[in-house]
Design a protein around this motif. Structure first.
Motif, short mmCIF file in Angstrom:
data_model
loop_
_atom_site.label_atom_id
_atom_site.label_comp_id
_atom_site.label_asym_id
_atom_site.label_seq_id
_atom_site.Cartn_x
_atom_site.Cartn_y
_atom_site.Cartn_z
N THR A 68 -23.52 -0.28 4.62
CA THR A 68 -22.15 0.43 3.59
C THR A 68 -21.72 -0.40 5.60
O THR A 68 -21.50 0.10 6.45
CB THR A 68 -21.96 2.05 4.40
OG1 THR A 68 -22.39 2.61 3.37
CG2 THR A 68 -20.91 1.82 4.24
N MET A 69 -20.33 -1.10 4.88
CA MET A 69 -20.01 -1.74 6.18
C MET A 69 -18.15 -1.74 5.77
O MET A 69 -17.88 -1.88 5.07
CB MET A 69 -19.57 -3.78 6.10
CG MET A 69 -19.18 -4.07 6.88
SD MET A 69 -19.69 -6.03 6.59
CE MET A 69 -18.74 -6.32 5.33
N PRO A 70 -17.62 -0.84 7.26
CA PRO A 70 -16.15 -0.48 6.92
C PRO A 70 -15.79 -2.14 7.41
O PRO A 70 -15.79 -2.55 8.58
CB PRO A 70 -15.68 0.49 8.27
CG PRO A 70 -17.05 0.58 8.68
CD PRO A 70 -18.39 -0.22 8.39
N ILE A 71 -14.36 -2.19 6.24
CA ILE A 71 -13.67 -3.26 6.66
C ILE A 71 -12.27 -2.71 7.66
O ILE A 71 -11.46 -1.71 7.29
CB ILE A 71 -13.31 -4.15 5.62
CG1 ILE A 71 -14.00 -4.59 4.60
CG2 ILE A 71 -12.23 -4.95 5.72
CD1 ILE A 71 -13.59 -5.42 3.57
N GLN A 72 -12.47 -3.56 9.28
CA GLN A 72 -11.35 -3.07 9.52
C GLN A 72 -9.98 -3.09 9.09
O GLN A 72 -9.13 -3.83 8.59
CB GLN A 72 -11.22 -3.94 11.12
CG GLN A 72 -12.66 -3.87 12.12
CD GLN A 72 -12.51 -4.58 12.95
OE1 GLN A 72 -11.74 -5.13 13.56
NE2 GLN A 72 -13.77 -4.20 13.75
N SER A 73 -8.60 -2.04 9.93
CA SER A 73 -7.45 -2.54 9.45
C SER A 73 -6.66 -3.55 8.75
O SER A 73 -7.01 -3.96 10.53
CB SER A 73 -6.68 -1.12 9.76
OG SER A 73 -5.16 -1.61 9.27
N GLN A 74 -6.29 -4.18 8.51
CA GLN A 74 -5.44 -5.58 8.58
C GLN A 74 -4.36 -4.97 8.31
O GLN A 74 -3.94 -4.59 6.95
CB GLN A 74 -6.27 -6.89 7.15
CG GLN A 74 -7.55 -6.63 7.21
CD GLN A 74 -8.26 -7.47 8.77
OE1 GLN A 74 -7.92 -8.22 9.37
NE2 GLN A 74 -8.98 -6.74 9.58
N GLY A 75 -3.01 -6.03 9.56
CA GLY A 75 -1.43 -6.07 8.81
C GLY A 75 -1.44 -7.49 8.20
O GLY A 75 -1.24 -8.15 8.65
N ILE A 76 -1.23 -6.84 6.79
CA ILE A 76 -0.75 -7.47 5.53
C ILE A 76 0.81 -7.73 5.14
O ILE A 76 0.88 -6.06 4.89
CB ILE A 76 -1.91 -7.17 4.86
CG1 ILE A 76 -3.43 -7.54 5.10
CG2 ILE A 76 -1.64 -8.62 3.58
CD1 ILE A 76 -4.20 -7.14 4.05
N ILE A 77 1.10 -8.56 5.32
CA ILE A 77 2.45 -8.92 4.39
C ILE A 77 2.20 -9.03 2.72
O ILE A 77 1.76 -9.65 2.35
CB ILE A 77 3.63 -10.37 4.85
CG1 ILE A 77 3.45 -10.39 6.56
CG2 ILE A 77 4.66 -10.14 4.05
CD1 ILE A 77 4.71 -10.58 7.24
N THR A 78 2.88 -8.09 1.88
CA THR A 78 2.95 -8.20 0.38
C THR A 78 3.76 -9.65 -0.02
O THR A 78 4.62 -9.62 0.66
CB THR A 78 3.20 -6.98 -0.54
OG1 THR A 78 4.47 -6.44 0.09
CG2 THR A 78 2.20 -5.83 0.78
N ARG A 79 3.58 -9.18 -1.55
CA ARG A 79 4.30 -10.13 -2.15
C ARG A 79 5.89 -10.62 -2.14
O ARG A 79 6.67 -10.92 -2.55
CB ARG A 79 4.04 -10.68 -3.58
CG ARG A 79 4.37 -11.87 -4.01
CD ARG A 79 3.79 -11.97 -5.69
NE ARG A 79 4.35 -11.17 -6.40
CZ ARG A 79 3.83 -10.54 -7.46
NH1 ARG A 79 2.29 -11.96 -8.11
NH2 ARG A 79 4.41 -10.24 -8.23
N ASP A 80 6.17 -8.93 -1.77
CA ASP A 80 7.32 -8.52 -2.10
C ASP A 80 7.92 -8.20 0.12
O ASP A 80 9.53 -7.45 -0.36
CB ASP A 80 8.18 -7.39 -2.66
CG ASP A 80 6.94 -5.98 -2.15
OD1 ASP A 80 6.29 -6.34 -1.69
OD2 ASP A 80 7.71 -5.61 -2.31
N ASN A 81 7.70 -8.89 0.64
CA ASN A 81 7.58 -8.99 2.34
C ASN A 81 7.99 -7.56 2.75
O ASN A 81 8.66 -7.43 3.18
CB ASN A 81 8.93 -9.60 2.75
CG ASN A 81 9.32 -11.68 1.54
OD1 ASN A 81 8.25 -11.49 2.18
ND2 ASN A 81 10.31 -11.71 1.28
N VAL A 82 7.22 -6.70 2.13
CA VAL A 82 6.94 -5.37 2.93
C VAL A 82 5.22 -5.41 3.86
O VAL A 82 4.28 -5.89 3.34
CB VAL A 82 6.11 -4.35 1.74
CG1 VAL A 82 6.09 -2.88 3.05
CG2 VAL A 82 7.72 -4.53 0.64
N SER A 83 5.52 -5.56 5.04
CA SER A 83 3.93 -5.29 6.03
C SER A 83 3.57 -4.04 5.99
O SER A 83 3.54 -2.40 6.71
CB SER A 83 4.90 -5.09 7.26
OG SER A 83 3.54 -5.62 7.82
#
Length: 278
Positions: A68-83
């Motif tokens: 079990t490997m947790p993936i750290q929180s990632q700051g992502i910008i969606t396709r409709d420009n929401v962070s």
């Protein structure tokens, strides 16, 4: 000479004991041993007690259990420009211990990095609404991309799940307003439908009461019974307007008819006029 022989014998015994200790390896049930002799692959060792040549052989024990490997929180910008900040968890296991040792230096660190980049890539291709509502499709897309990459490392990614999605405060307020407006719209629609049904039912009831006038009187009596539950209540109940006007007109007509003969009897008879003779 005897002392030297004793020292040599003792050294040989000690060396043999140390070599025997260093040559013993225990491979657990959930592990596989990858044996390298002078840097070359020599085979895979199954679980149990295994012996190697000290200082010549190196055996790497590889766990075959699901990790079990947790993936750290990632700051992502969606396709409709929401962070958004998205975190996930991945489950993987080693299916080929040889590739896991030979093909990649640190298989866990490699999977961690590729999982982070894949998470950013896949979530960035979707809008915010899709990210919130279509998590199953996003999870499947991440797992398929990871499987293609990690198959050369002897690793199988069994499951990827989005764990948490953090939205900006302004977006939370906007979504709350949208949800409130949606609920108000549904409430107004339901209220309008209820008014329409009530109007239809009242129209049907009025038609029935017009066809059967006694039904209106029965309904009035029923209303009086319902109001009179509290015996301390004084009720002023208006009579039906049209019937009251009709009854009042009939009453006035009767009174007028009765008053006409009495008025005629009270008038004195006319006095006859006498004529004077000339």
């Amino acid at each position: 000479m005897i002392g030297v022989a004793l020292w040599v014998g003792a050294l040989l015994i000690a060396f043999t004991f140390v070599a025997a200790v260093l040559s013993v390896r225990v491979v657990k049930q959930y592990e596989r041993g990858v044996l390298l002799r002078l840097g070359r692959y020599q085979g895979t060792r199954e679980p149990g007690l295994r012996f190697i040549i000290p200082f010549v052989d190196v055996m790497y024990r590889v766990s075959m259990r699901i990790v079990t490997m947790p993936i750290q929180s990632q700051g992502i910008i969606t396709r409709d420009n929401v962070s958004v900040d998205v975190s996930a968890v991945a489950y993987f296991r080693v299916v080929d211990p040889v590739k896991a040792v030979v093909s990649v230096e640190n298989v866990r660190a490699a999977i961690d990095q590729i999982a982070q980049t894949t998470l950013r890539k896949v979530v960035g291709q979707h809008t915010l609404d899709e990210t919130l509502s279509e998590t199953d499709r996003i999870n499947l897309g991440i797992r398929e991309i990871l499987d293609v990459t990690t198959v050369a490392w002897g690793v199988e990614v069994t499951l990827v799940e989005l764990k948490d999605i953090q939205l900006p405060d302004s977006m939370k307020r906007a979504m709350a307003k949208q949800a409130e407006a949606e609920r108000e719209k549904r409430a107004k629609i339901i209220n309008a439908e209820g008014e329409s049904l009530a109007a239809t039912a009242l129209g049907t009831a009025s038609d029935i009461m017009m066809a059967h006038p006694i039904a209106l009187q029965l309904r009035n009596l029923q209303s009086l019974v319902e109001i009179g539950v509290d015996k301390n209540t004084t009720v002023v109940f208006p009579a039906p307007l049209m019937s009251t006007i009709g009854e009042l007109g009939a009453f006035l007509g009767r009174e007028s008819a009765a008053a006409a003969p009495s008025a005629e009897s009270d008038v004195p008879p006319p006095v006859p006029m006498k004529t004077r003779a000339r």
